[in-house]
Scaffold this motif. Sequence first.
Motif, mmCIF file in Angstrom:
data_model
loop_
_atom_site.group_PDB
_atom_site.id
_atom_site.type_symbol
_atom_site.label_atom_id
_atom_site.label_comp_id
_atom_site.label_asym_id
_atom_site.label_seq_id
_atom_site.Cartn_x
_atom_site.Cartn_y
_atom_site.Cartn_z
ATOM 1 N N LYS A 93 44.709 8.370 15.853
ATOM 2 C CA LYS A 93 44.537 9.123 17.103
ATOM 3 C C LYS A 93 44.356 10.607 16.802
ATOM 4 O O LYS A 93 43.511 11.279 17.410
ATOM 5 C CB LYS A 93 45.752 8.906 18.004
ATOM 6 N N PHE A 94 45.121 11.121 15.878
ATOM 7 C CA PHE A 94 45.025 12.533 15.496
ATOM 8 C C PHE A 94 43.642 12.854 14.956
ATOM 9 O O PHE A 94 42.989 13.820 15.378
ATOM 10 C CB PHE A 94 46.086 12.868 14.445
ATOM 11 N N ILE A 95 43.180 12.031 14.029
ATOM 12 C CA ILE A 95 41.876 12.275 13.400
ATOM 13 C C ILE A 95 40.748 12.143 14.412
ATOM 14 O O ILE A 95 39.751 12.875 14.353
ATOM 15 C CB ILE A 95 41.671 11.307 12.213
ATOM 16 N N ALA A 96 40.894 11.233 15.365
ATOM 17 C CA ALA A 96 39.859 11.020 16.369
ATOM 18 C C ALA A 96 39.746 12.195 17.330
ATOM 19 O O ALA A 96 38.657 12.486 17.841
ATOM 20 C CB ALA A 96 40.133 9.733 17.146
ATOM 21 N N GLU A 97 40.861 12.901 17.575
ATOM 22 C CA GLU A 97 40.868 13.925 18.620
ATOM 23 C C GLU A 97 41.057 15.358 18.135
ATOM 24 O O GLU A 97 40.713 16.302 18.847
ATOM 25 C CB GLU A 97 41.979 13.620 19.638
ATOM 26 N N LYS A 98 41.613 15.529 16.955
ATOM 27 C CA LYS A 98 41.976 16.872 16.523
ATOM 28 C C LYS A 98 41.407 17.207 15.145
ATOM 29 O O LYS A 98 40.958 16.333 14.406
ATOM 30 C CB LYS A 98 43.500 17.022 16.482
ATOM 31 N N ASN A 99 41.468 18.479 14.825
ATOM 32 C CA ASN A 99 41.122 18.963 13.502
ATOM 33 C C ASN A 99 42.369 19.553 12.862
ATOM 34 O O ASN A 99 43.120 20.288 13.517
ATOM 35 C CB ASN A 99 40.032 20.030 13.575
ATOM 36 N N SER A 100 42.594 19.241 11.609
ATOM 37 C CA SER A 100 43.742 19.798 10.910
ATOM 38 C C SER A 100 43.589 21.311 10.771
ATOM 39 O O SER A 100 42.481 21.836 10.659
ATOM 40 C CB SER A 100 43.879 19.161 9.521
ATOM 41 N N ARG A 101 44.701 22.009 10.765
ATOM 42 C CA ARG A 101 44.668 23.466 10.572
ATOM 43 C C ARG A 101 44.376 23.830 9.114
ATOM 44 O O ARG A 101 44.167 24.988 8.788
ATOM 45 C CB ARG A 101 46.005 24.087 10.999
ATOM 46 N N TYR A 102 44.359 22.804 8.250
ATOM 47 C CA TYR A 102 44.110 23.039 6.828
ATOM 48 C C TYR A 102 42.671 22.663 6.484
ATOM 49 O O TYR A 102 42.235 21.537 6.735
ATOM 50 C CB TYR A 102 45.095 22.236 5.972
ATOM 51 N N ASP A 103 41.942 23.600 5.919
ATOM 52 C CA ASP A 103 40.526 23.391 5.606
ATOM 53 C C ASP A 103 40.326 22.186 4.691
ATOM 54 O O ASP A 103 41.050 22.012 3.700
ATOM 55 C CB ASP A 103 39.952 24.639 4.921
ATOM 56 N N GLY A 104 39.342 21.375 5.039
ATOM 57 C CA GLY A 104 38.989 20.228 4.208
ATOM 58 C C GLY A 104 39.877 19.020 4.394
ATOM 59 O O GLY A 104 39.684 18.002 3.720
ATOM 60 N N ALA A 105 40.853 19.104 5.307
ATOM 61 C CA ALA A 105 41.786 17.988 5.511
ATOM 62 C C ALA A 105 41.564 17.309 6.853
ATOM 63 O O ALA A 105 41.170 17.946 7.829
ATOM 64 C CB ALA A 105 43.224 18.484 5.411
ATOM 65 N N ASP A 106 41.822 16.001 6.883
ATOM 66 C CA ASP A 106 41.814 15.250 8.139
ATOM 67 C C ASP A 106 43.152 15.383 8.848
ATOM 68 O O ASP A 106 43.228 15.369 10.078
ATOM 69 C CB ASP A 106 41.546 13.762 7.879
ATOM 70 N N ILE A 107 44.216 15.507 8.058
ATOM 71 C CA ILE A 107 45.584 15.606 8.558
ATOM 72 C C ILE A 107 46.423 16.181 7.431
ATOM 73 O O ILE A 107 45.953 16.275 6.284
ATOM 74 C CB ILE A 107 46.112 14.217 9.011
ATOM 75 N N SER A 108 47.656 16.553 7.736
ATOM 76 C CA SER A 108 48.502 17.147 6.703
ATOM 77 C C SER A 108 49.901 16.541 6.739
ATOM 78 O O SER A 108 50.254 15.787 7.648
ATOM 79 C CB SER A 108 48.609 18.658 6.896
ATOM 80 N N THR A 109 50.703 16.916 5.742
ATOM 81 C CA THR A 109 52.106 16.494 5.707
ATOM 82 C C THR A 109 52.995 17.533 6.382
ATOM 83 O O THR A 109 54.221 17.442 6.298
ATOM 84 C CB THR A 109 52.573 16.271 4.255
ATOM 85 N N ASP A 110 52.396 18.508 7.031
ATOM 86 C CA ASP A 110 53.108 19.542 7.769
ATOM 87 C C ASP A 110 53.645 18.952 9.066
ATOM 88 O O ASP A 110 52.869 18.587 9.956
ATOM 89 C CB ASP A 110 52.156 20.703 8.060
ATOM 90 N N ILE A 111 54.966 18.854 9.213
ATOM 91 C CA ILE A 111 55.558 18.201 10.378
ATOM 92 C C ILE A 111 55.270 18.956 11.664
ATOM 93 O O ILE A 111 55.280 18.382 12.758
ATOM 94 C CB ILE A 111 57.083 18.010 10.184
ATOM 95 N N THR A 112 54.987 20.256 11.569
ATOM 96 C CA THR A 112 54.649 20.999 12.785
ATOM 97 C C THR A 112 53.255 20.650 13.285
ATOM 98 O O THR A 112 52.908 20.946 14.432
ATOM 99 C CB THR A 112 54.732 22.521 12.543
ATOM 100 N N GLU A 113 52.446 20.008 12.421
ATOM 101 C CA GLU A 113 51.111 19.574 12.834
ATOM 102 C C GLU A 113 51.067 18.089 13.160
ATOM 103 O O GLU A 113 50.428 17.674 14.129
ATOM 104 C CB GLU A 113 50.086 19.862 11.731
ATOM 105 N N ALA A 114 51.735 17.292 12.345
ATOM 106 C CA ALA A 114 51.631 15.837 12.500
ATOM 107 C C ALA A 114 52.992 15.173 12.334
ATOM 108 O O ALA A 114 53.932 15.465 13.068
ATOM 109 C CB ALA A 114 50.608 15.285 11.507
ATOM 110 N N GLN A 115 53.120 14.288 11.346
ATOM 111 C CA GLN A 115 54.333 13.504 11.173
ATOM 112 C C GLN A 115 55.091 13.942 9.928
ATOM 113 O O GLN A 115 54.537 14.584 9.037
ATOM 114 C CB GLN A 115 53.968 12.018 11.043
ATOM 115 N N ALA A 116 56.362 13.572 9.868
ATOM 116 C CA ALA A 116 57.149 13.833 8.667
ATOM 117 C C ALA A 116 56.543 13.053 7.504
ATOM 118 O O ALA A 116 55.862 12.041 7.707
ATOM 119 C CB ALA A 116 58.606 13.435 8.891
#
Length: 342
Positions: free
Chosen positions: A121-144
């Motif tokens: 769902k995240f990848i389908a709707e959002k862009n990661s705040r980190y360049d070149g990434a689909d998602i991150s391990t940053d809990i403030t952005e996604a999941q633990a």
Amino acid sequence: MRKRKELFRSLCLVLCLSLTMGVLAGCSWFSGNEQATPAPEGSQTPGEAEAADVKKPALPEKLTMKDGTPWVQVYVVADEKVEDMDIETYVQGVLAGEMRNDWPMEALKAQAILARTFVLKFIAEKNSRYDGADISTDITEAQAYDASSVNDRIKQAVEETRGQVLSYEGELPYAWFHAHAGGKTELSQAGLEFKGEEPGYTQIVESPDSDKAPTSVKNWTATFTKDKLVEAARQAGVSVKNADSVELGDRTESGRVIQIIIDGQPVSAPALRIQLDGKKLKSTMIEDVSISGDEVTFSGSGYGHGVGMSQWGAYAMAEEGKSADQIVQHYFKNVDIVSLWT
């Protein structure tokens, strides 16, 4: 008498021998068929037919498939770099970060299904705040995320739910979850200030949160200075004076506070909680507030926004023998669990 019996047996034998094989089958001692008539080739049972009719969500177009499995570009905060990994490996790290790896297996599997749904769902709707990434391990952005805590039980839970996600009318829903519901879950508009119409899969439902949860999660107190409360209210969009007056406003059906009245000004309780620190003001299921000198103390129960699945509720249900599917569908209504890859 004996002769009559022998004559009767002889007549029966002659009669049976004279019948065709199709009628002979009816001479069985059983009144019904010994086995059910097999279904025609290619037919389905009702359950299989229903499963076949369930709409499956589409995978995000930006994902790359390798050997039938989606791969994702994950920014790993600990390593400060983007790593290319298959989504199941990523879900292992998330599961280990979101739940203890010694929890009941069915609770782990339920969390794995939600974690997998979340990332898609995240990848389908959002862009990661980190360049070149689909998602991150940053809990403030996604999941633990905690790859160091992945063990065989975590791997088993992920493997046994491989490719499984939630589907709501053929779309990926928001797979919300939280630590402890305080006995009852919440709708997204009240718990998360979700904008727009309330999704058709969220609901207020009794949550059998386990008694094994820490006391600090079940019942807690949180104390803040008045200055901190004033600044948090400002960050939440409301200007207040000095927090000399703090009261609890109206409650939702679940018992959570909708607004906190500071100096006569209503402030969104979910927004204020985030600004004060959601790890201290653990939920909006607040039972009492008091002022002593320069400090304001809240007391309440539960941990998290209360929307979707309660992790300690999942723990209790798994211990009671409930399956991962039953756990997920207790907290989310009108959803199906489907496999997008195997």
